[in-house]
Design a protein around this motif. Structure first.
Motif, PDB file in Angstrom:
ATOM      1  N   LYS A  17      35.306  45.551  30.072  1.00  0.00           N
ATOM      2  CA  LYS A  17      35.032  45.463  31.135  1.00  0.00           C
ATOM      3  C   LYS A  17      36.009  44.945  31.432  1.00  0.00           C
ATOM      4  O   LYS A  17      36.234  43.738  31.401  1.00  0.00           O
ATOM      5  CB  LYS A  17      33.705  44.970  31.302  1.00  0.00           C
ATOM      6  CG  LYS A  17      33.398  45.063  33.359  1.00  0.00           C
ATOM      7  CD  LYS A  17      32.390  44.681  33.308  1.00  0.00           C
ATOM      8  CE  LYS A  17      32.169  44.236  34.861  1.00  0.00           C
ATOM      9  NZ  LYS A  17      30.750  43.443  35.551  1.00  0.00           N
ATOM     10  N   VAL A  18      37.157  44.931  32.501  1.00  0.00           N
ATOM     11  CA  VAL A  18      38.540  45.202  33.011  1.00  0.00           C
ATOM     12  C   VAL A  18      37.535  43.970  33.990  1.00  0.00           C
ATOM     13  O   VAL A  18      36.920  44.100  35.197  1.00  0.00           O
ATOM     14  CB  VAL A  18      39.327  45.792  33.079  1.00  0.00           C
ATOM     15  CG1 VAL A  18      40.574  45.018  34.176  1.00  0.00           C
ATOM     16  CG2 VAL A  18      39.422  46.870  32.494  1.00  0.00           C
ATOM     17  N   VAL A  19      38.193  42.307  34.234  1.00  0.00           N
ATOM     18  CA  VAL A  19      38.213  41.865  35.292  1.00  0.00           C
ATOM     19  C   VAL A  19      39.000  41.344  35.742  1.00  0.00           C
ATOM     20  O   VAL A  19      38.984  40.398  36.861  1.00  0.00           O
ATOM     21  CB  VAL A  19      36.632  40.527  34.826  1.00  0.00           C
ATOM     22  CG1 VAL A  19      35.611  41.153  33.585  1.00  0.00           C
ATOM     23  CG2 VAL A  19      37.695  39.563  33.082  1.00  0.00           C
ATOM     24  N   PHE A  20      40.372  41.622  35.215  1.00  0.00           N
ATOM     25  CA  PHE A  20      40.890  40.379  36.484  1.00  0.00           C
ATOM     26  C   PHE A  20      42.480  41.629  35.352  1.00  0.00           C
ATOM     27  O   PHE A  20      43.080  42.287  34.451  1.00  0.00           O
ATOM     28  CB  PHE A  20      41.742  39.404  36.005  1.00  0.00           C
ATOM     29  CG  PHE A  20      43.015  39.373  35.667  1.00  0.00           C
ATOM     30  CD1 PHE A  20      43.376  38.698  37.500  1.00  0.00           C
ATOM     31  CD2 PHE A  20      43.480  38.461  35.081  1.00  0.00           C
ATOM     32  CE1 PHE A  20      44.059  38.074  38.497  1.00  0.00           C
ATOM     33  CE2 PHE A  20      45.140  39.142  35.715  1.00  0.00           C
ATOM     34  CZ  PHE A  20      45.643  37.953  37.056  1.00  0.00           C
ATOM     35  N   GLU A  21      43.351  41.809  36.806  1.00  0.00           N
ATOM     36  CA  GLU A  21      44.791  42.647  36.810  1.00  0.00           C
ATOM     37  C   GLU A  21      45.869  41.918  37.494  1.00  0.00           C
ATOM     38  O   GLU A  21      45.736  41.773  38.485  1.00  0.00           O
ATOM     39  CB  GLU A  21      44.426  44.080  36.831  1.00  0.00           C
ATOM     40  CG  GLU A  21      45.783  44.951  36.828  1.00  0.00           C
ATOM     41  CD  GLU A  21      45.410  46.481  37.872  1.00  0.00           C
ATOM     42  OE1 GLU A  21      45.623  47.189  38.247  1.00  0.00           O
ATOM     43  OE2 GLU A  21      44.509  47.140  36.707  1.00  0.00           O
ATOM     44  N   THR A  22      46.463  42.379  37.094  1.00  0.00           N
ATOM     45  CA  THR A  22      47.988  41.379  37.870  1.00  0.00           C
ATOM     46  C   THR A  22      48.165  42.967  38.759  1.00  0.00           C
ATOM     47  O   THR A  22      47.674  43.434  38.617  1.00  0.00           O
ATOM     48  CB  THR A  22      48.745  41.248  36.931  1.00  0.00           C
ATOM     49  OG1 THR A  22      49.747  42.203  36.853  1.00  0.00           O
ATOM     50  CG2 THR A  22      48.992  39.918  36.186  1.00  0.00           C
ATOM     51  N   PRO A  23      47.889  42.355  40.728  1.00  0.00           N
ATOM     52  CA  PRO A  23      48.816  42.895  41.455  1.00  0.00           C
ATOM     53  C   PRO A  23      49.768  43.749  40.822  1.00  0.00           C
ATOM     54  O   PRO A  23      50.011  45.394  41.403  1.00  0.00           O
ATOM     55  CB  PRO A  23      48.434  42.578  42.791  1.00  0.00           C
ATOM     56  CG  PRO A  23      48.592  40.538  42.614  1.00  0.00           C
ATOM     57  CD  PRO A  23      48.384  40.848  40.419  1.00  0.00           C
TER      58      PRO A  23
END
Length: 426
Positions: free
Chosen positions: A407-413
């Protein structure tokens, strides 16, 4: 006594057997028919003498490339997916008409998780087989072993693994992330979201984990105001982690920061669980476990842990959905796709795009034309080759679920610019 699952050499044996000794694969209906990829139309196939001036294995109808990964030994658990992805990309490209009007043929060699073997096979592919490019390697040890060969014989390697940086070569395109792209954003995230200040570093004993942990330690101490509670390394293939697990239990770090690779992951995470360490309560952030490794580790032994990567199979975008569907159609519904597998898939596509930009298979022209090549249809999302031969890419953190997915919880903008020689971290 150990079960079959405890023996890395026996993991996913059926999957690996599919990859051995395969000279050709049946055609598979690919993404070309859906219009996902487009390719320049050639009214007439350019003459071989015009596009191959250095004696590569290029004919009027075919161009030969090499695939060089470990499908036996401790690294097979990680590298098998790369072979599958590269073959999928080649099949898709051929379904669209190939490269400069020529179908791609591949010669596959097994590095056998042995670095001298990688160097030997690389020389065979370049000198005897005269391949136009090689998709290959996984560990930095294998890449370092073959790099002098590629530079001596002027070959082109598309290398898919996240790695330690501190390298740049005319003869390599690095389709995985260099260390600062992967490490810094992940440490910043765990520091902010988990209020993490103390870290226990553990890795396999070779250049990538050691250099990565050096960068991580500097960032933890100099930028996050944290401390390193412990730091230990173990040989590739190591399976006895109870001693370090006891130290972790005694020091109680906020974060276990792991870069254990290959089959050792199976033993490490099973032993963590057996020791009563619940990864839903004890924060563990790794830069080395993808869906491919969880396939051997078992989702029940890794659920709750976090991985910092640029790609997860669960990414919700049209490119990735088409990629996952095609991958599973070719290799079976139960196959999984990890970060390095996706980066390996990029290799043949980036090579094709560069060849068509250069109008030539010659390595020097490919090297010169690589900067600025864009692949907007990459499963991870848009990527672009930097002049330093690395890719601009995003960084993401995923939390492992029981089913082996993230589950992706963070992504650089934004895309992170590759910086393989970072000031202050060397």
């Amino acid at each position: 006594m150990s079960s079959e699952n405890d023996n890395p050499s026996k993991l996913s044996s059926t999957r690996r057997k599919l990859l051995m000794g395969m000279a050709a694969l049946p055609a598979v209906p690919m993404l070309a028919s859906s219009g996902l990829f487009s390719s320049p139309a050639y009214a007439q196939t350019p003459a071989t003498s015009a596009v191959n001036t250095t004696g590569l294995a290029v004919t009027d109808t075919e161009v030969t490339v090499g695939i060089l990964h470990s499908v036996t030994g401790t690294m097979a658990i990680s590298e098998t997916g790369s072979v599958q992805a590269e073959k999928l990309a080649i099949e898709q490209i051929n379904a669209m008409g190939g490269v400069l009007g020529r179908k791609i043929k591949y010669i596959q060699e097994d590095g056998a998780s042995d670095w001298p073997t990688f160097a030997e096979k690389a020389k065979k592919l370049l000198v005897n087989d005269k391949v136009a490019a090689v998709m290959g390697c996984w560990t930095s040890a294998s890449r370092k072993a073959v790099l002098p060969v590629f530079e001596q014989y002027n070959g082109m390697l598309y290398y898919p693994t996240f790695y330690e940086g501190l390298e740049q070569s005319k003869n390599v395109i690095y389709t995985g992330q260099e260390a600062t792209q992967q490490i810094l954003a992940g440490l910043d995230w765990v520091n902010k979201t988990k209020s993490a200040k103390s870290f226990y570093l553990i890795g396999s004993d070779y250049i990538w984990p050691r250099t990565s942990m050096k960068i991580a330690r500097k960032h933890i101490e100099a930028h996050l105001g944290g401390k390193v509670s412990g730091e230990e390394y173990f040989p590739l293939g190591h399976t006895q982690f109870n001693s370090v697990i006891n130290k972790i239990k005694l020091t109680k770090p906020d974060v276990i920061y792991a870069a254990v690779v290959g089959g050792s992951n199976v033993a490490f995470y099973k032993q963590l669980k057996a020791a009563g360490i619940d990864l839903n309560k004890q924060t563990l952030l790794t830069i080395s476990v993808t869906e491919d490794e969880i396939d051997g580790i078992g989702g029940e032994n890794f659920a709750g842990a976090y991985s910092c990567m640029k790609y997860f199979q669960s990414l919700d975008n049209p490119n990735n959905k088409d990629f996952v569907a095609a991958f599973k159609k070719m290799w079976g519904e139960k196959t999984v796709i990890g970060d390095v597998t996706q980066a390996a898939y990029l290799g043949p596509w980036l090579w094709k795009l560069t060849v068509e930009k250069a109008g030539s298979f010659d390595v020097d022209k490919i090297a010169e034309a690589s900067a600025g090549i864009e692949f907007p249809k990459a499963p991870e999302g848009y990527v672009k080759i930097h002049p330093n031969h690395h890719l601009w890419s995003k960084t993401r953190v995923g939390q492992a679920q029981l089913d082996g997915q993230f589950k992706v919880v963070f992504e650089t903008p934004e895309l992170i610019e590759p910086d393989p020689f970072p000031k202050g971290y060397q």
